[in-house]
Design an enzyme around this catalytic site. Sequence first.
Site, PDB file in Angstrom:
ATOM      1  N   CYS A  25     -37.978 -41.446  -0.212  1.00 28.77           N
ATOM      2  CA  CYS A  25     -39.335 -41.081   0.179  1.00 28.77           C
ATOM      3  C   CYS A  25     -39.299 -39.999   1.269  1.00 28.77           C
ATOM      4  CB  CYS A  25     -40.114 -42.314   0.597  1.00 28.77           C
ATOM      5  SG  CYS A  25     -41.904 -42.053   0.654  1.00 28.77           S
ATOM      6  N   VAL A  31     -37.157 -73.438   8.681  1.00 29.29           N
ATOM      7  CA  VAL A  31     -35.838 -72.981   8.259  1.00 29.29           C
ATOM      8  C   VAL A  31     -35.168 -72.138   9.341  1.00 29.29           C
ATOM      9  CG1 VAL A  31     -34.583 -71.635   6.533  1.00 29.29           C
ATOM     10  CG2 VAL A  31     -36.562 -73.007   5.852  1.00 29.29           C
ATOM     11  N   HIS A  67     -39.483 -45.849  -3.928  1.00 23.38           N
ATOM     12  CA  HIS A  67     -38.753 -46.790  -3.064  1.00 23.38           C
ATOM     13  C   HIS A  67     -37.898 -47.745  -3.903  1.00 23.38           C
ATOM     14  CE1 HIS A  67     -40.540 -45.962   0.928  1.00 23.38           C
ATOM     15  NE2 HIS A  67     -41.565 -45.523   0.210  1.00 23.38           N
ATOM     16  N   GLU A  88     -35.735 -49.736  -2.817  1.00 22.38           N
ATOM     17  CA  GLU A  88     -35.400 -50.934  -2.045  1.00 22.38           C
ATOM     18  C   GLU A  88     -36.371 -52.084  -2.258  1.00 22.38           C
ATOM     19  OE1 GLU A  88     -37.644 -48.315   1.008  1.00 22.38           O
ATOM     20  OE2 GLU A  88     -36.613 -48.122  -0.906  1.00 22.38           O
TER      21      GLU A  88
END
EC number: 6.3.5.2
Length: 539
Positions: free
Chosen positions: A81, A233, A176, A178
Site C-alpha cells: 500500500c 486468556v 493488503h 497481510e
Amino acid sequence: MHDKILILDFGSQVTQLIARRVREAHVYCEIHPNDVSDEFVREYAPKGIILSGSHASTYEDHQLRAPQAVWDLGVPVLGICYGMQTMAVQLGGKVEWSDHREFGYAEVRAHGHTPLLKDIEDFSTAEGHGMLKVWMSHGDKVAALPPGFKLMASTPSCPIAGMADEARGYYAVQFHPEVTHTSKGREMIERFVLGICRAKADWVMKDHIEEAVALIRKQVGDEEVILGLSGGVDSSVAAALIHRAIGDQLTCVFVDHGLLRLDEGKMVMDMFAGRLHAKVVHIDASEQFLGHLAGVTDPEQKRKIIGREFVEVFQAEAKKLSNAKWLAQGTIYPDVVESGGTKTKKATTIKSHHNVGGLPETLGLKLLEPLRDLFKDEVRQLGVALGLPPEMVYRHPFPGPGLGVRILGEVKRDYADLLRRADAIFIEELRKTIATEQDAAAGLCEPQQVGKSWYDLTSQAFAVFLPVKSVGVMGDGRTYDYVVALRAVQTTDFMTAHWAHLPYSLLGRCSNRIINEVRGLNRVVYDVSGKPPATIEWE
C-alpha cells in the site's frame, strides 16, 4: 542466529499483521519505525525488508520515506500500500491522487508471472486472466512505474496495483496481503519471505518462551512483580510465563470490580491458586469502582476511570510487598494498536485500553508486558506450550474493564446484574450446541467443523446491555423493559473479524431463555457488524 525480516512501519493499523504472517512462516521478524537510521538497517542485517501501509499520503508527508540503506543493502524489498507508493517515489516513479479511492473488497488481475504472484489466483476470467480477491485501502495510486519495474497487477480503477523489479528483488502491491480478507495473502507473504528472501523457517514458540523468560529475568532481577489477574486468556498466559521465569517473586492480584462474569471470582481462585500454584490475592473493590463510575456515560472516560482505579488498587497492594517494583499486565498487540501505542507511535488512536491508556505518569511501578507484541492466537499457542489447560487457554477473551464496556452509557449495579445473567445464558447455549451437518450444508460452518460446539467455533461471544427500553407483551400484560444485544465474531487475529453466522435455532433459544429467565429484559437483538467498520467491543 535466526534469519530476520525487518518490517518498517509507516503508521498502518495492521502493520503487526505483517509480522504475524511472517511468524506463521516460522521466520523471525521485528517491527521498527520507518525513520530508523541507515546504520540501524545495515547492522540489523535482514534477509529481506517489508514496507508497511500508512494512513498518510505521499503528498502530505514528504518525510515519510524509507531509509536510503533499504535500497543500498541489496536484499529483497516488499512494499505494501503506502509502502508501494514510497517505493515508487523514491526509485523514480510517480504517485498521484486517485479520483476513485478504493476501500474494501476488490478483484485484482495478476500480470507477468512474477515470482511473487506466479500460479497464485482465486479464479480465472473467461479470457483466462488470473484474478485475486484482495482488500484495498488507498486514496493515492502509482501513476508511473520507476525505471526497471514492470506491471505485476491491476484493477480497472488502479491500473498499477502491483509492480516488480525482479533483478533487484523489489516487489510492491497496492492491496493488503497481510489481512485475512485477501484470501491468498498469507501465501504471498510466505513466498516473499521463504522463496524470494530465502529466509530459514526456524523460529517457533519454544524459542519465544526461552527468549521471553530470559528477558523477564534480566529485567526483573531479584525484584518482585504484581500482576492483575482477570481470568481471561491474556492475563492467564502472562501469569504462567512470568511465574516460569521468576516463581514466587510474582504475586497475582485478582480484583473484583463488580463488573465480572457470573461466578468469575470462584472460578479464578480455583483455577489459578490451584492449578498454577501461584500466589493470588483476592480483592473486592466493587464499591470503589462502581462509585467512581456513577454518572459517567462517555466510553473513553469509563475506560480511563477503570484503568485509574486498577492502578490505585495495585499500588496499595504493592506497598504490602517490600520489594515490589513491577506491575505486569496481559497487554497484547491489538490493545496497543487500537490505542495508537505501537513502537512507532504513528498509528491513529481508535480507543484507549485500560491496560495501555489508563496508566498515569506518576505510577510508582515499572511496567512489565511480556505479551505486548503477540496476537491472540499466538498467546494461545504460548499458553499451550507453557502447559496450561485447554479450558484456560481457549476461553473467550474478556476485556480488562469487564462489563463496564459492555454496558452502554452509565454503569449501574442493576445493569451489571442483568447483563451477567444474560451473558451466562448465551455462553451456556453456545457451549452445549453442536454444529451439525445441516449447519455445514447451509454454509454456517465448514464440513470439518461438524461436531464442535458453537462456542469453540466462535472467537469471542458476549452480551451487551443497551440502556433503552422497548414495549413487549408477556402473558396478558404490557412490559417496558431493557434490551440486550448478542455479539459473536470469528477471527484469527482480532485485528479484523467477521460476525458469526449462528444457527437461527440457537439464537432463538438464547432469546427465549434470556427473556423468560432474566426479569427486566424483554428484547434480544443480534449484532451483524464486522470489524472493520465496527470494533468487536461496543465501547
